[in-house]
Design a protein around this motif. Structure first.
Motif, PDB file in Angstrom:
ATOM      1  N   LEU A  50       0.904  -1.389   0.005  1.00 33.71           N
ATOM      2  CA  LEU A  50       0.011  -0.283   0.066  1.00 33.71           C
ATOM      3  C   LEU A  50       0.755   1.398  -0.143  1.00 33.71           C
ATOM      4  O   LEU A  50       0.521   2.327  -0.716  1.00 33.71           O
ATOM      5  N   ALA A  51       2.000   1.320   0.621  1.00 32.83           N
ATOM      6  CA  ALA A  51       2.839   2.582   0.822  1.00 32.83           C
ATOM      7  C   ALA A  51       3.573   2.700  -0.547  1.00 32.83           C
ATOM      8  O   ALA A  51       3.720   3.675  -0.826  1.00 32.83           O
ATOM      9  N   SER A  52       4.074   1.580  -1.103  1.00 32.41           N
ATOM     10  CA  SER A  52       4.502   1.849  -2.463  1.00 32.41           C
ATOM     11  C   SER A  52       3.784   2.502  -3.490  1.00 32.41           C
ATOM     12  O   SER A  52       4.009   3.497  -4.084  1.00 32.41           O
ATOM     13  N   GLU A  53       2.525   2.019  -3.344  1.00 34.05           N
ATOM     14  CA  GLU A  53       1.326   2.543  -4.427  1.00 34.05           C
ATOM     15  C   GLU A  53       1.034   4.065  -3.810  1.00 34.05           C
ATOM     16  O   GLU A  53       0.825   5.093  -4.675  1.00 34.05           O
ATOM     17  N   GLY A  54       1.181   4.374  -2.596  1.00 30.98           N
ATOM     18  CA  GLY A  54       0.761   5.529  -1.989  1.00 30.98           C
ATOM     19  C   GLY A  54       2.054   6.677  -2.376  1.00 30.98           C
ATOM     20  O   GLY A  54       1.618   7.668  -2.938  1.00 30.98           O
ATOM     21  N   ILE A  55       3.038   6.197  -2.476  1.00 26.47           N
ATOM     22  CA  ILE A  55       4.354   7.093  -2.746  1.00 26.47           C
ATOM     23  C   ILE A  55       4.109   7.453  -4.197  1.00 26.47           C
ATOM     24  O   ILE A  55       4.376   8.627  -4.610  1.00 26.47           O
ATOM     25  N   ARG A  56       4.116   6.590  -4.802  1.00 21.37           N
ATOM     26  CA  ARG A  56       3.780   6.763  -6.385  1.00 21.37           C
ATOM     27  C   ARG A  56       2.803   7.762  -6.476  1.00 21.37           C
ATOM     28  O   ARG A  56       3.101   8.686  -7.292  1.00 21.37           O
ATOM     29  N   ALA A  57       1.570   7.651  -6.027  1.00 17.61           N
ATOM     30  CA  ALA A  57       0.380   8.322  -6.259  1.00 17.61           C
ATOM     31  C   ALA A  57       0.514   9.489  -5.795  1.00 17.61           C
ATOM     32  O   ALA A  57       0.196  10.629  -6.502  1.00 17.61           O
ATOM     33  N   VAL A  58       0.927   9.803  -4.520  1.00 22.35           N
ATOM     34  CA  VAL A  58       1.281  11.221  -4.235  1.00 22.35           C
ATOM     35  C   VAL A  58       2.454  11.879  -4.854  1.00 22.35           C
ATOM     36  O   VAL A  58       2.234  13.154  -5.282  1.00 22.35           O
ATOM     37  N   SER A 106      -1.837   5.996   1.967  1.00 23.04           N
ATOM     38  CA  SER A 106      -0.770   6.286   3.168  1.00 23.04           C
ATOM     39  C   SER A 106      -1.464   5.819   4.479  1.00 23.04           C
ATOM     40  O   SER A 106      -0.697   5.368   5.528  1.00 23.04           O
ATOM     41  N   ALA A 107      -2.814   6.238   4.772  1.00 24.16           N
ATOM     42  CA  ALA A 107      -3.313   6.318   6.022  1.00 24.16           C
ATOM     43  C   ALA A 107      -3.576   4.935   6.496  1.00 24.16           C
ATOM     44  O   ALA A 107      -3.442   4.572   7.755  1.00 24.16           O
ATOM     45  N   MET A 108      -4.015   4.076   5.335  1.00 22.60           N
ATOM     46  CA  MET A 108      -4.325   2.557   5.552  1.00 22.60           C
ATOM     47  C   MET A 108      -2.818   1.950   5.925  1.00 22.60           C
ATOM     48  O   MET A 108      -3.030   0.961   6.826  1.00 22.60           O
ATOM     49  N   SER A 109      -1.791   2.390   5.228  1.00 26.78           N
ATOM     50  CA  SER A 109      -0.517   1.625   5.583  1.00 26.78           C
ATOM     51  C   SER A 109      -0.059   2.072   7.099  1.00 26.78           C
ATOM     52  O   SER A 109       0.282   1.123   7.834  1.00 26.78           O
ATOM     53  N   LEU A 110      -0.340   3.096   7.371  1.00 27.88           N
ATOM     54  CA  LEU A 110       0.109   3.803   8.815  1.00 27.88           C
ATOM     55  C   LEU A 110      -0.613   3.226   9.675  1.00 27.88           C
ATOM     56  O   LEU A 110      -0.351   2.639  10.856  1.00 27.88           O
ATOM     57  N   CYS A 111      -1.941   3.162   9.645  1.00 27.50           N
ATOM     58  CA  CYS A 111      -2.907   2.718  10.647  1.00 27.50           C
ATOM     59  C   CYS A 111      -2.639   1.238  10.927  1.00 27.50           C
ATOM     60  O   CYS A 111      -2.658   0.823  11.985  1.00 27.50           O
TER      61      CYS A 111
END
Ligand code: NAD
Length: 340
Positions: free
Chosen positions: A178-186, A213-218
């Motif tokens: 999730l975080a990898s995709e979040g980094i790419r999208a942000v 990002s929030a899902m991964s952090l959570c």
């Protein structure tokens, strides 16, 4: 959770009706008043609350809790950034009231079960399912009014959730995906916002990344980066998103040499040969916040945070945390020197 670009008023009314709520407490600060009014038109609002303060001081939370009790509300609708969501969470923590969250920044608080409150210069955070909003309405159009510099800082706050999730205490392979995709999208979203601030595509891309990002952090929990920012935010009332933006390259440079898998994933997501260099290039293109000294804190003050940071740092951090290392890291971040 629903994505509803340009449809917030309709979507929030539907979600509130779904909850069966009849007496809404609407939480929205002054900056988002006009958009909150447009949404409120379709809701059974019993009481407005506009005292929204960053880092949720305990006294502010207590006043809002009392107002919710006095007005006999049965649900909370928060419209705003992490500060508005955070206040709704503080009320939900003691009352159990359901929250419908309508974020207007990219902070991501709306998708986590983490609450935070500040008293006497100390920020306390905790985890409780009660504070997780019952539903979130993501309307990227509500973020168009966020100035570009604040959009960049807020998006980098989301990126910090992703990067910290790579090594935070409970990080698992799903969090890291999730975080990898979040980094790419942000990264893609922010670059688009900078070139086209009023356009929706960059806003939609960034809000999508912020949710991931929030899902991964959570799930993964707070790592060293979040601990540093919580200590600084609570002690010196520093602006949240900008503090995250400044600290992120320093924490990445600190951990990357001892976290090869994370380094590789972050570099890939940024489309770069290395994570540290990739983030540096992105910061240059975004004209991102660089130095703590630009945000009202002195060099002596940041050094006072060292002890609390060492105490809060997770034992599992990839690079061993010592007072000397944190002191050096803070000194460089305060000056805005290239991270090493
Ligand atoms: P914020 O909510 O304080 O918003 C920053 C500023 O932008 C405010 O002045 C606000 O009124 C204004 N603003 C917000 N949306 C706007 C819009 N669309 N147009 C114009 N102005 C707008 O800041 P934030 O960075 O979103 O949130 C910070 C807070 O959220 C901190 O207290 C932080 O601890 C908390 N937070 C919590 C979590 C969590 O999981 N619990 C995650 C991220 C942030």
């Amino acid at each position: 959770m629903r994505f509803a670009s340009g449809q917030a008023a309709y979507a929030v009314a539907e979600e509130v009706a779904e909850l069966g709520a009849q007496r809404i407490m609407l939480i929205a600060g002054d900056h988002v008043r006009t958009m909150a009014e447009a949404i409120a038109e379709h809701l059974p609002v019993s009481v407005w609350h506009d005292e929204v303060v960053m880092h949720v001081p305990t006294a502010v939370a207590e006043r809002a809790r009392q107002k919710a009790i006095d007005s006999k509300v049965d649900a909370l609708v928060s419209i705003g950034g992490g500060s508005a969501t955070g206040l709704a969470k503080a009320i939900a923590l003691t009352s159990g009231l359901p929250i419908v969250a309508v974020p207007t920044t990219y902070a991501g608080s709306e998708a986590t079960n983490v609450w935070g409150m500040t008293e006497s210069g100390k920020k306390t955070t905790g985890i409780n399912l009660r504070v997780l909003p019952r539903t979130v309405v993501y309307d990227a159009a509500l973020t168009v009014s966020l100035p570009v510099d604040m959009s960049v800082a807020s998006g980098l706050n989301a990126m910090a959730h992703c990067i910290d999730s790579m090594w935070s205490p409970n990080s698992d392979p799903i969090d890291r995906a999730l975080a990898s995709e979040g980094i790419r999208a942000v990264a893609a979203g922010l670059l688009t916002i900078v070139s086209d601030p009023p356009g929706l595509p960059g806003r939609e891309q960034t809000i999508y990344g912020a949710y991931l990002s929030a899902m991964s952090l959570c799930s993964a929990g707070s790592g060293l980066h979040h601990k540093i920012c919580h200590v600084l935010g609570g002690m010196f009332n520093m602006p949240h998103a900008q503090t995250h933006s400044v600290m992120l390259p320093y924490v990445l440079a600190f951990n990357a040499p001892n976290a090869p898998e994370a380094e590789c994933r972050i570099a890939d997501a940024l489309g770069a040969d290395g994570a540290v260099a990739g983030l540096r290039d992105l910061y240059a293109r975004l004209d991102a916040p660089r130095a703590l000294r630009d945000y009202g804190v002195t060099e002596e003050q940041v050094q006072q945070a060292v002890g609390a940071i060492v105490e809060a740092a997770p034992d599992s951090n990839p690079t061993a945390v010592t007072g000397e290392r944190i002191s050096e890291l803070l000194e460089a971040a305060w000056k805005g020197e290239a991270p090493s």
